[in-house]
Design a protein around this motif. Structure first.
Motif, PDB file in Angstrom:
ATOM      1  N   GLY A 330       0.797  -1.225   0.000  1.00 25.87           N
ATOM      2  CA  GLY A 330       0.000   0.000   0.000  1.00 25.87           C
ATOM      3  C   GLY A 330       0.824   1.266   0.000  1.00 25.87           C
ATOM      4  O   GLY A 330       0.303   2.356  -0.299  1.00 25.87           O
ATOM      5  N   ASP A 331       2.121   1.161   0.328  1.00 21.11           N
ATOM      6  CA  ASP A 331       2.992   2.339   0.284  1.00 21.11           C
ATOM      7  C   ASP A 331       3.167   2.814  -1.161  1.00 21.11           C
ATOM      8  O   ASP A 331       3.119   2.013  -2.105  1.00 21.11           O
ATOM      9  CB  ASP A 331       4.372   2.019   0.865  1.00 21.11           C
ATOM     10  CG  ASP A 331       4.349   1.888   2.385  1.00 21.11           C
ATOM     11  OD1 ASP A 331       3.274   2.084   2.979  1.00 21.11           O
ATOM     12  OD2 ASP A 331       5.415   1.584   2.960  1.00 21.11           O
ATOM     13  N   ILE A 332       3.368   4.113  -1.297  1.00 25.55           N
ATOM     14  CA  ILE A 332       3.591   4.702  -2.620  1.00 25.55           C
ATOM     15  C   ILE A 332       4.951   5.398  -2.616  1.00 25.55           C
ATOM     16  O   ILE A 332       5.255   6.171  -1.703  1.00 25.55           O
ATOM     17  CB  ILE A 332       2.472   5.695  -2.985  1.00 25.55           C
ATOM     18  CG1 ILE A 332       1.140   4.945  -3.136  1.00 25.55           C
ATOM     19  CG2 ILE A 332       2.806   6.441  -4.279  1.00 25.55           C
ATOM     20  CD1 ILE A 332      -0.049   5.838  -3.405  1.00 25.55           C
ATOM     21  N   THR A 334       8.240   7.229  -5.158  1.00 29.37           N
ATOM     22  CA  THR A 334       8.516   7.942  -6.404  1.00 29.37           C
ATOM     23  C   THR A 334       9.818   7.411  -6.997  1.00 29.37           C
ATOM     24  O   THR A 334      10.872   7.443  -6.349  1.00 29.37           O
ATOM     25  CB  THR A 334       8.632   9.453  -6.163  1.00 29.37           C
ATOM     26  OG1 THR A 334       7.410   9.919  -5.569  1.00 29.37           O
ATOM     27  CG2 THR A 334       8.863  10.189  -7.475  1.00 29.37           C
ATOM     28  N   THR A 340       5.146   7.613 -10.002  1.00 33.48           N
ATOM     29  CA  THR A 340       4.848   7.081  -8.673  1.00 33.48           C
ATOM     30  C   THR A 340       4.343   5.646  -8.790  1.00 33.48           C
ATOM     31  O   THR A 340       3.657   5.282  -9.754  1.00 33.48           O
ATOM     32  CB  THR A 340       3.806   7.941  -7.955  1.00 33.48           C
ATOM     33  OG1 THR A 340       2.603   8.003  -8.743  1.00 33.48           O
ATOM     34  CG2 THR A 340       4.340   9.344  -7.711  1.00 33.48           C
ATOM     35  N   GLU A 342       2.556   2.373  -6.633  1.00 31.98           N
ATOM     36  CA  GLU A 342       1.899   1.799  -5.467  1.00 31.98           C
ATOM     37  C   GLU A 342       2.404   0.368  -5.298  1.00 31.98           C
ATOM     38  O   GLU A 342       2.262  -0.467  -6.198  1.00 31.98           O
ATOM     39  CB  GLU A 342       0.384   1.790  -5.634  1.00 31.98           C
ATOM     40  CG  GLU A 342      -0.334   1.251  -4.397  1.00 31.98           C
ATOM     41  CD  GLU A 342      -1.844   1.177  -4.547  1.00 31.98           C
ATOM     42  OE1 GLU A 342      -2.526   1.013  -3.524  1.00 31.98           O
ATOM     43  OE2 GLU A 342      -2.336   1.280  -5.689  1.00 31.98           O
ATOM     44  N   LEU A 344       1.893  -2.938  -4.050  1.00 40.87           N
ATOM     45  CA  LEU A 344       0.849  -3.823  -3.550  1.00 40.87           C
ATOM     46  C   LEU A 344       1.414  -5.116  -2.989  1.00 40.87           C
ATOM     47  O   LEU A 344       0.763  -5.770  -2.168  1.00 40.87           O
ATOM     48  CB  LEU A 344      -0.148  -4.137  -4.672  1.00 40.87           C
ATOM     49  CG  LEU A 344      -0.909  -2.934  -5.240  1.00 40.87           C
ATOM     50  CD1 LEU A 344      -1.833  -3.386  -6.366  1.00 40.87           C
ATOM     51  CD2 LEU A 344      -1.704  -2.236  -4.141  1.00 40.87           C
ATOM     52  N   SER A 428      -3.512   1.816 -11.102  1.00 40.39           N
ATOM     53  CA  SER A 428      -3.666   2.051  -9.661  1.00 40.39           C
ATOM     54  C   SER A 428      -4.560   3.275  -9.461  1.00 40.39           C
ATOM     55  O   SER A 428      -4.393   4.282 -10.156  1.00 40.39           O
ATOM     56  CB  SER A 428      -2.298   2.297  -9.013  1.00 40.39           C
ATOM     57  OG  SER A 428      -2.454   2.860  -7.719  1.00 40.39           O
ATOM     58  N   PHE A 430      -4.393   5.168  -6.949  1.00 43.65           N
ATOM     59  CA  PHE A 430      -3.697   6.105  -6.066  1.00 43.65           C
ATOM     60  C   PHE A 430      -2.342   6.570  -6.591  1.00 43.65           C
ATOM     61  O   PHE A 430      -1.799   7.557  -6.087  1.00 43.65           O
ATOM     62  CB  PHE A 430      -3.494   5.464  -4.686  1.00 43.65           C
ATOM     63  CG  PHE A 430      -4.760   4.944  -4.073  1.00 43.65           C
ATOM     64  CD1 PHE A 430      -5.769   5.823  -3.686  1.00 43.65           C
ATOM     65  CD2 PHE A 430      -4.962   3.592  -3.901  1.00 43.65           C
ATOM     66  CE1 PHE A 430      -6.939   5.347  -3.123  1.00 43.65           C
ATOM     67  CE2 PHE A 430      -6.122   3.115  -3.339  1.00 43.65           C
ATOM     68  CZ  PHE A 430      -7.122   3.984  -2.947  1.00 43.65           C
ATOM     69  N   ALA A 431      -1.790   5.856  -7.557  1.00 44.56           N
ATOM     70  CA  ALA A 431      -0.459   6.192  -8.076  1.00 44.56           C
ATOM     71  C   ALA A 431      -0.456   6.036  -9.594  1.00 44.56           C
ATOM     72  O   ALA A 431      -1.441   5.589 -10.195  1.00 44.56           O
ATOM     73  CB  ALA A 431       0.599   5.297  -7.431  1.00 44.56           C
ATOM     74  N   ALA A 434       0.772   0.440 -10.477  1.00 46.55           N
ATOM     75  CA  ALA A 434       0.919  -0.549  -9.400  1.00 46.55           C
ATOM     76  C   ALA A 434       2.080  -1.471  -9.729  1.00 46.55           C
ATOM     77  O   ALA A 434       2.417  -1.671 -10.903  1.00 46.55           O
ATOM     78  CB  ALA A 434      -0.367  -1.354  -9.245  1.00 46.55           C
ATOM     79  N   ASN A 435       2.677  -2.047  -8.698  1.00 44.08           N
ATOM     80  CA  ASN A 435       3.848  -2.889  -8.990  1.00 44.08           C
ATOM     81  C   ASN A 435       3.483  -4.326  -9.337  1.00 44.08           C
ATOM     82  O   ASN A 435       4.368  -5.123  -9.665  1.00 44.08           O
ATOM     83  CB  ASN A 435       4.870  -2.827  -7.852  1.00 44.08           C
ATOM     84  CG  ASN A 435       4.516  -3.713  -6.669  1.00 44.08           C
ATOM     85  OD1 ASN A 435       3.335  -3.822  -6.296  1.00 44.08           O
ATOM     86  ND2 ASN A 435       5.511  -4.339  -6.052  1.00 44.08           N
TER      87      ASN A 435
END
Length: 500
Positions: A330-332, A334, A340, A342, A344, A428, A430-431, A434-435
């Motif tokens: 959940g961390d984001i 840069t 950016t 996220e 997961l 994502s 939020f970013a 996503a990874n």
């Protein structure tokens, strides 16, 4: 181990052992037939008794063969003559070398390099024989308190060619093969080291020591303070007391050409971080730096061969651990590119360190080509097994070049699609990205992630999760792949440049 090539009649070789082939069913090869003639039919008589059928990999060691100057003659089964292809040829060479090593023949003359392999010339047969021989004799026992020593180990082997006209070509092939084999050995040695020995700092020191051996090779080591903008890479390293290192090796031997950049994933141990891996077989996660090891091995081979080319090796080296400071799902963060991410799943860490390395290649070089090499996804093992590397690229000519180099070297790759259709799996809310994607096509979505950072140059991704090491108790260990593929690709590039 000493390797030589020469041309000569088998019965005139003064040696501990002559190695010749027998085809199935009980058919002497041309060289074996010559020995049979001078021995007045001894080999034929032995085959008529049924001692050797000639199936691929069978061996029979003979003593006191009349008419020869050798102490022994080793017969090696080669299968059916018309079916002798690349893989079978390598297998019979490995079997012959292992038998020589185990039976006290400290030196030998091997005539298996005169066999007719479909579509292959003398140079190829010599190359493959030496590389297969080195592989067959490889051991990693540096950390054992008592090393098992073979009483009379194989120390020297001469590979034979059919005529003197082929000697110059064979000698060049022998030279190339030995340097590639040494690169493979270096990659194996690094990868087989446990993570309490092979740390990011250890790899940085190894880069420095490698540079001392070659005038055309230099290195830069970036410590944590100089990586402050690499937010994705540093996120992976946060949970470990082992400090990350960003290693850059530069081989410069062509003033006119832009460099080819090799980027190797260097996770010296991957626990999975907060997204902890199952404990079963977790010891094998020391192999998560096999991409880095292959860059070391390839750069070493290129430097030894003195190829007229410029190559940059970039190795982001970290340890992925679940410490109190570790990055959390959940961390984001840069990335160096400004995008950016996220996170997961903290066990999808390889792409995080690679994306910053790929951006570094763009910002600091004008790369002709960038190839990253990584033990990236278990999904690749499911898709392709242990034989080919997974290959995804954004440039069709590069795809063809790598596939051709893999086929020639026996270090094969297989192309998987890199279609835009898969990109939405990485969305994502939020970013920017996503990874990880979903359960499906994990190898492809991992490459899609990396492709977001490679849009300004020609790029290829090699997923070596299924090919970098073998599991199991007996044969467990690093394979040294894809050093042969990468080195052959670079050799081919030099040939293309000289002819253009």
């Amino acid at each position: 181990m000493e390797f030589n090539v020469k041309s000569g009649h088998p019965e005139k070789q003064r040696t501990a052992c002559i190695v010749v082939g027998v085809y199935e069913p009980r058919r002497l090869s041309d060289v074996a037939r010559r020995i049979d003639e001078v021995s007045k039919g001894q080999l034929s008589a032995i085959l008529r008794r049924g001692d050797l059928e000639g199936k691929a990999g069978q061996t029979l060691l003979l003593h006191n063969i009349k008419g020869t100057m050798a102490d022994r003659v080793l017969l090696v089964g080669c299968g059916r003559e018309r079916e002798l292809g690349d893989n079978q040829y390598r297998q019979i060479i490995r079997k012959a070398i292992q038998t020589l090593h185990e039976t006290g023949s400290m030196e030998a003359v091997c005539h298996l390099t005169e066999l007719n392999v479909r579509g292959r010339d003398t140079a190829w047969r010599i190359r493959q024989a030496i590389e297969a021989a080195q592989s067959a004799l490889y051991t990693f026992d540096q950390l054992k308190s008592q090393q098992e020593a073979t009483r009379r180990p194989l120390r020297k082997i001469v590979f034979s060619v059919a005529s003197r006209r082929e000697l110059q070509m064979a000698e060049q092939a022998s030279f190339e093969a030995q340097k590639i084999a040494d690169g493979v050995k270096l990659a194996k040695d690094l990868a087989n080291l446990p993570s309490n020995h092979c740390t990011p700092t250890f790899l940085a020191d190894k880069a420095k020591s490698l540079c001392k051996l070659h005038d055309n090779l230099s290195c830069k080591i970036l410590t944590e303070a100089r990586m402050k903008d690499m937010g994705a890479l540093l996120a992976v390293a946060k949970g470990s007391k082992e400090k990350p290192r960003f290693i850059v090796l530069e081989y410069n031997n062509n003033k006119k050409k832009d460099p080819i950049v090799l980027v190797g994933k260097g996770v010296t141990f991957d626990s999975g971080g907060i997204s902890l891996k199952p404990s079963k077989d977790m010891d094998e996660m020391k192999y998560d730096m096999c991409g880095a090891a292959s860059v070391f091995g390839t750069i070493s081979a290129v430097a030894e061969l003195q190829l007229p080319i410029n190559v940059v090796g970039i190795i982001p080296a970290v340890e992925n651990m679940p410490g109190s400071q570790a990055v959390k799902p959940g961390d984001i963060v840069t990335s160096l590119s400004g995008q950016t991410i996220e996170i997961l799943n903290t066990d999808a860490e390889g792409r995080l360190i690679l994306c910053d390395a790929l951006t570094y290649a763009e910002q600091n070089y004008k790369p002709d080509v960038v190839i990253d090499i990584a033990t990236l996804t278990g999904a690749c093992v499911v898709a392709l097994g242990k034989y080919p590397h997974g290959l995804m690229t954004n440039h069709n000519p590069l795809t063809n070049d790598l596939l051709a180099a893999g086929k020639f070297s026996g270090d094969r790759a297989w192309e998987l699609p890199l279609w835009d259709d898969y990109q939405s799996d990485l969305d994502s809310p939020f970013a920017d990205i996503a990874n990880i994607g979903g359960r499906e096509a994990g190898t492809i979505t991992a490459a899609c992630f990396l492709s977001r950072f490679t849009r300004k140059y020609n790029w290829a991704h090699l997923d070596i999760a299924g090919t970098a090491w073998t599991s199991g108790k007996k044969d467990k260990g690093a394979t040294g792949r894809p050093v042969p593929l990468l080195t052959q690709y670079l050799i081919n590039r030099c040939s293309d440049d000289s002819s253009s």
